[in-house]
Write an enzyme that holds these catalytic residues in place. Structure first.
Site, PDB file in Angstrom:
ATOM      1  N   CYS A 185       0.857  -1.181   0.000  1.00 14.65           N
ATOM      2  CA  CYS A 185       0.000   0.000   0.000  1.00 14.65           C
ATOM      3  C   CYS A 185       0.890   1.226   0.000  1.00 14.65           C
ATOM      4  O   CYS A 185       2.113   1.113   0.058  1.00 14.65           O
ATOM      5  CB  CYS A 185      -0.873   0.043   1.255  1.00 14.65           C
ATOM      6  SG  CYS A 185      -2.041  -1.328   1.374  1.00 14.65           S
ATOM      7  N   GLY A 187      -1.066   1.032  -5.007  1.00 17.48           N
ATOM      8  CA  GLY A 187      -2.365   0.437  -4.725  1.00 17.48           C
ATOM      9  C   GLY A 187      -3.460   1.116  -5.498  1.00 17.48           C
ATOM     10  O   GLY A 187      -3.570   2.344  -5.470  1.00 17.48           O
ATOM     11  N   ASN A 222       1.325   0.414   5.766  1.00 21.72           N
ATOM     12  CA  ASN A 222       1.762  -0.356   4.607  1.00 21.72           C
ATOM     13  C   ASN A 222       2.516  -1.554   5.155  1.00 21.72           C
ATOM     14  O   ASN A 222       3.462  -1.384   5.925  1.00 21.72           O
ATOM     15  CB  ASN A 222       2.688   0.509   3.744  1.00 21.72           C
ATOM     16  CG  ASN A 222       3.326  -0.275   2.611  1.00 21.72           C
ATOM     17  OD1 ASN A 222       2.761  -1.260   2.137  1.00 21.72           O
ATOM     18  ND2 ASN A 222       4.485   0.161   2.175  1.00 21.72           N
ATOM     19  N   GLY A 223       2.095  -2.754   4.772  1.00 20.62           N
ATOM     20  CA  GLY A 223       2.781  -3.953   5.243  1.00 20.62           C
ATOM     21  C   GLY A 223       1.813  -5.104   5.402  1.00 20.62           C
ATOM     22  O   GLY A 223       0.711  -5.082   4.852  1.00 20.62           O
TER      23      GLY A 223
END
Ligand code: SF4
Length: 479
Positions: A2, A28, A101-102
Site C-alpha cells: 500500500c 495500490g 503499509n505492510g
C-alpha cells in the site's frame, strides 16, 4: 502493498494529500482514503477505486483541517475491498486515525491474544486496536505513553508495518517494524505560513509537495511530530538487523524514488549491467534489446549499453488500461496481452531479440510475449530477467502467488525456457542482485528467492496464506 502519507501543519492538507496520493497510486489501485483533523470533528472518507474517482472537488473542500492521513490500497489475501479500505479510526481511549503499509504474519494469534472482535480483515484495524489496548494501560495519554505502548506492541507484532497515526490532540505518530521491510521516509517544509511535516511511503510524495527530505524513518523507530510546537521527537524502540524488501527496487517502487538512500533508477540500471554479465556467459548473439514496459526499461537500457547492442522500444503499452481492466469474454481474454502491449513489427522482424522483463511469476505472460515476438517473425527470442527466480511466496505485503503457481518453484530454468518457448532464458543471480542493489546482503529480505524469511512464519500460517490466496483467485475467476 500500500501507500501511506501523513501531513501536519498546513491549511492545505486535503489538497496536499490528494496530490500526494496520485504520486503513490502505483502502490495500490483498489481503494483510497483520507482522515483529516483540525477543523471541528475529524473527518474520514474512504472507498474502493482510484484516488481520482473517490475524491471530488467538493470532498476536498469539505475535508478541512491542518493535519491528515492518506492511503492507497493494494489488495491483500482474502480481503474485502470496501471494509478493508484505510485509514481506520477509533475513539477510545483517545480519538485517532491510522494507516499502514505492510502485512502482519501473526494476525490470527494477536486477535485471539487481545480478544478482539474486528469489523474487517485488514491487519491495520488489528494494529490500531492493539495500540489502543496498550494505551488504555497508561495512566495519562501523553508523548511518553505513545512510545511505551508502541514498544509493547512491537514485542508482539510479527511482520512488516510502516504505520502513521494521527492523534489530533497530540500530533502525528509514526513507527516502522524493526526490520524496516517496507519503505518509510519523512520531510519538512518551511514557508512564510509556517512549518509543516510529512511522512510517506516514497520520497516522490515529498518532492512533489515541496517538502525537504529529512531522512528515512529508521527500522524499529518511533517518531512523534508534535501538534503544539511543530517539532519532532524520535526514539529507537528496537534495534536489530534490518531486512529491506529487494522487490521495492526491482519492481514495486517508482523509478524516481530513493529508498534507504539508494535511488531506484540507479539500482535498476546496475541490475541491468549485472544481467549483462550473466548473458555474456552464453554463446548466443543479439541484434536488438527490447524491454517489457514499464519497469524493465531501465534494466534493458543498461544491458544494451553494456553489451553494445541497439536498444529499441519494440513493445508499446496501452497506458489507459489499468490493473482493474476486466476482459469481457473468452475471445478477448485470448488477446489480453496484445490489448496491453502491442509490438512494433519493424523492430522485431528477422532479428535476434533480447526481450527483457523485471521478473517471471507464473510464466504465462512471458510465454505470450515470446510468441508475440515470434508472430512478428523474430528470428530468435532470448528472454532475460532482471530478478532471480522467485520460488516462494511473500508474507510481508506483496501478493506473490502460492508455491504451486510460482513457475520457478517447481521447474528448472531449462523447463521454464521450454515452457515459455524462448530460445534461451537468462536470470539475474542472487549475487548479481545484491551487487546491483549495493546493499549488504544481510540487510536485505530475499525470502521469496531463498526462503530465508526474516521473521518466523509457522507452517500453519503458510497453509492459511495458501488457502486464502487460492480462495482469492477463485473469487476473481468468478467475477
Ligand atoms: S519475501 Fe520477497 S517480496 Fe516479500 S518482503 Fe521479502 S523480498 Fe520482498
Amino acid at each position: 502493498m500500500c501507500g501511506i502519507i501523513g501531513i501536519l501543519g498546513t491549511e492545505f492538507v486535503s489538497s496536499e494529500l490528494y496530490t500526494g496520493l496520485f504520486a503513490i497510486q502505483h502502490r495500490g489501485q483498489n481503494g483510497a482514503g483520507m482522515y483529516i483533523a483540525g477543523d471541528g470533528s475529524p473527518k474520514l472518507k474512504k472507498d474502493k477505486g482510484l484516488v481520482g474517482d473517490i475524491f471530488a472537488k467538493d470532498d476536498l473542500e469539505e475535508l478541512k483541517g491542518d493535519k491528515g492521513l492518506g492511503h492507497v490500497r493494494y489488495p491483500t489475501i482474502g480481503s474485502d475491498v470496501e471494509r478493508d479500505a484505510q485509514p481506520f479510526k477509533i475513539e477510545d481511549p483517545i480519538e485517532m486515525g491510522m494507516a499502514h503499509n505492510g502485512n502482519i504474519v501473526n494476525y490470527q494469534e494477536l486477535v485471539e491474544m487481545y480478544d478482539l472482535s474486528l469489523e474487517s480483515t485488514c491487519d491495520l484495524e488489528l494494529i490500531l486496536h492493539i495500540f489502543a489496548e496498550e494505551l488504555k494501560k497508561e495512566e495519562n495519554i501523553d508523548e511518553e505513553a505513545l512510545f511505551s505502548a508502541v514498544e509493547r506492541i512491537m514485542e508482539n507484532l510479527n511482520g512488516s508495518y510502516s504505520v502513521v497515526t494521527l492523534i489530533p490532540d497530540i500530533g502525528l505518530f509514526a513507527f516502522r517494524d524493526p526490520r524496516g521491510i517496507r519503505p518509510f521516509i519523512f520531510g519538512k517544509k518551511v514557508t512564510l505560513d509556517g512549518t509543516s511535516f510529512a511522512l510517506a511511503s516514497e520520497n516522490t510524495v515529498l518532492d512533489i509537495l515541496g517538502y525537504k527530505v529529512l531522512r528515512d524513518v529508521m527500522p524499529g523507530e518511533g517518531i512523534l511530530i508534535k501538534e503544539d510546537n511543530k517539532s519532532y521527537l524520535s526514539r529507537q524502540i528496537k534495534n536489530i538487523m534490518p531486512k529491506h524488501c529487494m522487490f521495492e527496487w526491482v519492481y514495486f517502487a517508482r523509478t524516481d524514488s530513493t529508498i534507504e538512500r539508494i535511488n531506484v533508477y540507479e539500482a535498476r540500471f546496475r541490475l541491468g549491467r549485472e544481467l549483462a554479465k550473466e548473458w555474456k556467459k552464453n554463446e548466443h548473439d543479439l541484434d536488438v534489446v527490447i524491454p517489457v514496459p514499464d519497469t524493465a526499461r531501465t534494466h534493458a537500457l543498461a544491458l544494451a549499453e553494456e553489451l553494445d547492442i541497439p536498444y529499441r522500444e519494440g513493445l508499446i503499452r496501452n497506458r489507459y488500461i489499468g490493473r482493474t481492466f476486466v476482459m469481457p469474454d473468452q475471445a478477448s481474454r485470448e488477446t489480453a496481452v496484445k490489448t496491453k502491449l502491442n509490438p512494433i513489427i519493424e523492430e522485431v522482424k528477422g532479428k535476434k531479440v533480447g526481450l527483457v522483463d523485471d521478473s517471471i511469476v507464473r510464466g504465462t505472460t512471458s510465454k505470450k510475449l515470446v510468441n508475440l515476438m515470434k508472430n512478428c517473425a523474430a528470428e530468435e527470442v532470448h528472454f532475460l530477467v532482471g530478478c532471480p527466480p522467485i520460488i516462494s511466496p511473500c508474507y510481508y505485503g506483496i501478493d506473490i502467488p502460492t508455491e504451486k503457481e510460482l513457475k520457478a518453484s517447481t521447474n528448472s530454468i531449462e523447463e521454464i525456457r521450454k515452457d515459455i518457448d524462448a530460445d534461451s532464458l537468462t536470470y539475474l543471480t542472487i549475487d548479481g542482485l545484491v551487487n546491483g542493489l549495493g546493499k549488504d546482503r544481510d540487510e536485505l529480505c530475499l525470502a521469496c528467492l531463498d526462503e530465508n524469511y526474516p521473521t518466523q512464519v509457522r507452517e500453519d500460517i503458510r497453509d492459511y496464506f495458501q488457502e486464502m490466496r487460492e480462495r482469492s483467485r477463485e473469487k476473481m475467476k468468478e467475477n
